[in-house]
Design an enzyme around this catalytic site. Structure first.
Site: not given
Length: 352
Positions: A65, A113, A136
């Site tokens: 993202g 994402g 992440e």
């Protein structure tokens, strides 16, 4: 509709091509909105028998993202980050619930994402360029976009290993883990797309036959060698104990994992572990509600901003995590990430 995605119908197929190749097709708000609009339009269109999603360019299916936007919004106290996550998670849920075959061609970098807009679909086709990861914890965040739903449902502790270390899976590993349902050589993907576009997909078996005709052997997976080590190391729900087991093992693979984990945010490690274990027995919708809570509360912490600074903004790859050690991360503080949001901020689902 934005030019950052190309949505069109071809034969019995609804085609979505992510069109930000210079950004490795990382998702923007406009792309999320555009995908939702296209999928909703085709949902009740009898002429569309299946959806095929790919990414423009050879390097990335979708690298994640718009992390910089999320960082800047949170820093400024704006609502763009919350809105992006809210709508992105709506898209993830739409894909999970989609009543028609959803074929994601995950050839190239597929992270964060990008995993969210592929793994929840019915078919995920890996190629030679596939490199799939949920990285992440390296930016002080956790594997969202339904990561805490699909990761605990992988065999053994593969999901915990991926979530904590950000492990990168190639095509053979993605197939072996069950994340990819098929493998097609990269050079054959255009032929597969053409075949899907020209086929009569009104026959329930036609799609499966075509995918099998264009499938190949991805080769051997490293998971065949490391699975036992993964399951032994990442069992339980105490990250400190996992690290101790890895350090005690002493084999080359374990030594590498220990070095990788040492670079991650201690807060994000404990948060990821808790979220993955919590997601194991929840419905998809309940997991997505929980993920929006955790994501939004991450904006109240410090490690997400520090991680993005180190990896995306300054690119010095030298984050100063706070707290800096697992032992200093209070479980009570981790629990706060799971607390409900204000009623008007909780996740709602499309069509409800």
């Amino acid at each position: 509709m934005t030019d950052e995605i190309i949505a069109r119908k071809s034969g019995h197929v609804g085609r979505i091509t992510l069109n930000r190749p210079k950004a490795l097709n990382a998702l923007s708000m406009a792309m999320v909105t555009g995908m939702i609009e296209a999928l909703q339009a085709w949902q009740n269109d009898d002429s569309v028998k299946a959806v095929v999603v790919d990414g423009e360019g050879e390097k990335g299916f979708c690298a994640g993202g718009d992390i910089r936007m999320l960082h800047d919004s949170g820093k400024a106290g704006g609502e763009e980050a919350w809105r992006f996550w809210h709508d992105e998670y709506q898209l993830n849920t739409l894909i999970k619930r989609y009543p028609k075959p959803y074929v994601a061609l995950i050839d190239g970098i597929t992270m964060g994402g990008g995993v969210g807009i592929s793994v929840h679909g019915s078919h995920r086709v890996a190629g030679d360029r596939t490199m799939l990861a949920m990285p992440e914890t390296g930016i002080g965040f956790f594997p969202d976009v339904g990561g805490t739903y699909f990761l605990p449902r992988l065999a053994g502790e593969i999901g915990m290993w991926m979530g904590l270390t950000g492990a990168r899976l190639k095509a053979a590993d993605a197939v072996a883990a069950g994340i990819a349902t098929h493998y097609t050589p990269s050079d054959d993907l255009p032929a597969l797309i053409s075949a899907l576009e020209s086929a009569d997909l009104s026959d329930d078996d036609a799609l499966e036959v075509l995918l099998e005709e264009h499938s190949g052997d991805p080769g051997s997976s490293d998971l065949a060698l490391t699975r036992g080590l993964i399951d032994a190391a990442f069992a339980g729900d105490d990250v400190s104990e996992m690290v101790s087991r890895i350090e005690a093992a002493g084999d080359p693979w374990s030594v590498k994992q220990a070095k990788i984990i040492a670079t991650k945010s201690p807060t994000a490690l404990k948060l990821t572990c808790a979220a993955i274990r919590s997601g194991a027995d929840k419905s998809f919708e309940d997991v997505m509600r929980q993920e929006l809570r955790v994501s939004t509360h991450c904006l109240d912490g410090v490690d997400f901003y520090e991680g993005v600074r180190a990896v995306i903004i300054d690119k010095d790859n030298a984050p100063n995590w706070s707290p800096s050690a697992l032992a200093e991360v209070d479980d009570a503080d981790i629990a706060k990430y799971f607390e409900p949001l204000a009623a008007d901020k909780e996740l709602t689902f499309l069509g409800e």
